[in-house]
Design an enzyme around this catalytic site. Structure first.
Site, PDB file in Angstrom:
ATOM      1  N   ASP A 160      35.794   3.102   6.692  1.00  0.00           N
ATOM      2  CA  ASP A 160      35.132   2.909   5.509  1.00  0.00           C
ATOM      3  C   ASP A 160      33.585   3.747   5.560  1.00  0.00           C
ATOM      4  O   ASP A 160      33.112   3.799   6.443  1.00  0.00           O
ATOM      5  CB  ASP A 160      34.959   1.618   4.723  1.00  0.00           C
ATOM      6  CG  ASP A 160      34.562   1.726   3.299  1.00  0.00           C
ATOM      7  OD1 ASP A 160      34.675   2.552   2.568  1.00  0.00           O
ATOM      8  OD2 ASP A 160      33.760   0.548   3.066  1.00  0.00           O
ATOM      9  N   ASP A 183      38.767  -3.669   0.948  1.00  0.00           N
ATOM     10  CA  ASP A 183      39.541  -3.056   2.095  1.00  0.00           C
ATOM     11  C   ASP A 183      40.297  -3.896   2.895  1.00  0.00           C
ATOM     12  O   ASP A 183      41.001  -3.546   3.913  1.00  0.00           O
ATOM     13  CB  ASP A 183      38.472  -2.642   3.488  1.00  0.00           C
ATOM     14  CG  ASP A 183      37.427  -1.709   3.072  1.00  0.00           C
ATOM     15  OD1 ASP A 183      37.803  -0.745   2.263  1.00  0.00           O
ATOM     16  OD2 ASP A 183      36.175  -1.717   3.128  1.00  0.00           O
TER      17      ASP A 183
END
Length: 675
Positions: free
Chosen positions: A377, A573
């Protein structure tokens, strides 16, 4: 009750119950007991009569071996040099028996316990019958020597395990048993687990915080090494979160408890580390299963070596073939494997913990060593996750300082992260500025009246709404843009961006050096993602992604059959973390869900820990396989020599204890490596 890393010692009366099986890792958490009960090996990770917490000095541990060694050396001096008349028959036998007992009795006792518990073919049994058999055929010095060297090896094993435990245990004594709470402005010391949400803790300089909370003092500096591995002091301001395990460095501070004792971040980290060794690597599990099959086979082979030659050899000598069988048994003892392999993984977990990387099990050390693709990320992982003002572009006809103070005053009415960034950039709000008719336009920005003139702060669409003319090409600006208009005139704009972490670029370079391909996935604006990727040297980067888009991208990568790790920092996530082969969470101090779902937790938010974790995994795997090849190679050669009568007990001792010691020393190297 304070959670500790406990090494359970063998009870003195080890045969009293069926659950006296020693276990290296015993957690006080009830859930851990379920794990340990599943261990069907009599010796979890080769724990023996010398295992457990190292109580006392190394001299005390070696004392039985020293006594046996002295008696053995004296006996051999009598046998081969002095040769006194009285040192014969029963006196000579009794002397060697006395030399044998300090090191042999504990092993024979463990062999008996093993048999009582159903583990007939234990290494204790092998060493017991080999040494007692040596006494039976009159090879007294060799019988004592074999058991002596075996016991010395066990002590070295204990010291090695203790050293490995120390790296992890240093984390697990970080939380104090007691805290000082203020009751009616009077300090009162209570057990930490009795403190409740809303209590105010008084923390003196040098004291550790026992629970998570909110700082009530104006500011305080803390040592956060227990949680992050970072020795640099961390200064917290009033209202900021502070966590159990932090050490107050300067003045007396007060903290309001916000989390129950058992739910603190440190509690979760402690539980994670305590449970780590219960998750065995495939290699470790294979060796355990192999040892259970291997040991009975060598016992039956030893019996065959003793008796079968009677039918095929002309001059059969029972003592000679029994001696060969006993040598064969000593050589075949699987000590080097069942000691060094778990110790190698244990050392890897300890080395990682010392560097602020928490593995949830040794199995993940194996998997991460094979990682070929790291997907990460952007926000909070490769960037700091906190917006900062990057540029101030104003029309020279306006007083920049004066306009910024007005913007700061207007943005103080908002809780948006951009407002926080502007406040941090400008400083304290000028209270002499009089604001009127402040209005927040959702998704666009703010407007208000100052000195009878309209101030508008937001995106360029907001300026269009108020019919303010501007000639800026927004599409060419990479960062988030905050436009400003005052008295219907375009003043200029601020650019706000999430700053790239200091070690982010180094992280990508190290990943590439390890042969690992990096990819960035983010829900942020694609132009921003591409800019960050270019700065870091990441070739593959994708922005404007929803959580389900990230899942699709990761599935595409996994379709290439590469082992993939995903690195993220939050609950959003979770789907991709679950899908990846290894889920890595940035921020042990972040969301609880991150710690729960990830396989590896990086406590200090530093992305450079990612290649370090991979490197530790590779080194651990390398050492483990070195030990496997060493043990099998030496044993195979000496086993053949022993069966053929070409190897004595002394060679057998080297093949067993010597190789075990070499394997232990090799495994201990992991804890001393610089990563």
């Amino acid at each position: 009750m304070k959670e500790k890393f406990i090494s359970k010692q063998v009870p003195k009366n080890c045969c009293a119950t069926d659950d006296s099986t020693p276990s290296k890792v015993q957690s006080v958490n009830p859930r851990d007991k379920n794990i340990s009960n599943q261990e069907d090996d009599h010796r979890d990770d080769h724990d023996g009569h010398t295992h457990g917490n190292v109580e006392g000095s190394a001299l005390q541990l070696f004392l039985p071996s020293i006594i046996s060694l002295v008696l053995l050396l004296v006996a051999m001096y009598f046998d081969h040099i002095l040769k006194p008349n009285w040192f014969t028959d029963w006196i000579r036998v009794a002397w060697y028996v006395v030399a044998y007992l300090p090191v042999g009795l504990p092993v024979l006792k463990e062999a008996f316990c093993s048999i009582r518990q159903g583990a007939f073919f234990s290494e204790f049994f092998l060493m017991g019958i080999a040494t007692v058999g040596a006494f039976g055929i009159g090879e007294y010095p060799e019988g004592v020597a074999v058991m002596l060297f075996y016991s010395v090896g066990e002590v070295f094993q204990t010291l090695a395990v203790s050293r490995a435990q120390a790296d992890i245990k240093s984390m697990l004594d970080q939380r104090p048993d007691e805290v000082t709470v203020l009751r009616g402005n009077q300090p009162e010391t209570i057990k930490a687990e009795l403190a409740t949400i809303g209590d105010v803790i008084q923390l003196k300089p040098g004291e550790k915080l026992g629970l998570d909370g909110e700082l009530l003092s104006d500011s305080a500096s803390f040592n956060t090494a227990a949680l992050t591995g970072e020795s640099k002091p961390d200064t917290k301001a009033k209202g900021e979160a502070v966590f159990a395990g932090m050490i107050n460095l300067n003045t007396v501070s007060t903290v309001k408890v916000t989390t129950e004792y058992t739910d603190s971040k440190l509690s979760k980290i402690l539980e994670l580390v305590q449970n780590a060794t219960a998750q065995k690597a495939p290699t470790e599990l294979f060796i355990r299963k192999f040892a259970k099959i291997y040991t009975p086979i060598v016992v039956y082979l030893a019996i065959a070596i003793t008796f079968l030659p009677y039918f095929f050899v002309a001059n059969y000598d029972f003592s000679d073939w029994l001696y060969r069988a006993l040598v064969f048994l000593v050589i075949s003892c699987p000590c080097a494997l069942v000691i060094s392999i778990p110790l190698g993984y244990f050392g890897g977990i300890g080395a990682a913990s010392k560097n602020g990387i928490l593995f949830k099990g040794s199995n993940f050390l194996d998997v991460i060593a094979q990682i070929k693709h790291v997907v990460m990320d952007k926000t909070g992982t490769m960037t700091e996750g906190v917006f900062k003002v990057q540029e101030v572009i104003f029309d020279p006809s306006f007083n920049q300082e004066e306009i910024l103070e007005m913007v700061n005053a207007l943005e103080s009415k908002s809780t948006h992260p951009v407002a926080t960034a502007i406040h941090e950039f400008v400083g304290e709000v000028n209270t002499s500025i009089h604001l009127e008719n402040v209005e927040e336009i959702a998704g666009h920005g703010l407007r208000g009246m100052i000195n009878g003139k309209e101030l508008v702060v937001g995106n360029f669409k907001l300026l269009d709404q108020f019919q303010v003319q501007f000639d800026t090409d927004v599409s060419k600006i990479v960062y988030t843009v905050i436009a400003i208009a005052y008295d219907q005139k375009f003043v200029g704009y601020l650019t706000v961006a999430d700053r790239i972490k200091e070690d982010a670029k180094l992280t990508i370079e190290k990943l590439k050096a390890l042969g690992v391909k990096p990819t960035m996935l983010s829900g942020d604006k694609n132009s921003v993602v591409q800019f960050v990727a270019k700065e870091l040297g990441i070739e593959n980067a994708f922005g404007d992604l929803l959580p389900e888009d990230k899942v699709k991208k990761l599935e595409e990568i996994k379709a290439t059959k590469e082992t993939v790790a995903f690195v993220g920092d939050g609950v959003n996530d979770a789907p991709v973390v679950a899908l990846s082969d290894v889920g890595i969470a940035m921020g042990g101090l972040g969301s609880d869900a991150t710690v729960e779902t990830a396989d590896v937790v990086i406590q200090d938010d530093r992305p450079s820990r990612i290649p370090m974790a991979i490197h530790i995994g590779k080194q651990t795997r390398k050492v483990v396989w070195q030990n496997i090849f060493l043990a099998f190679g030496v044993k195979a050669v000496v086993l053949i020599l022993g069966a053929g009568g070409l190897a004595t007990m002394w060679e057998a001792v080297f093949a067993d204890v010597g190789v075990a010691l070499l394997a232990i020393l090799n495994a201990v190297r992991i804890q001393r490596m610089k990563f």
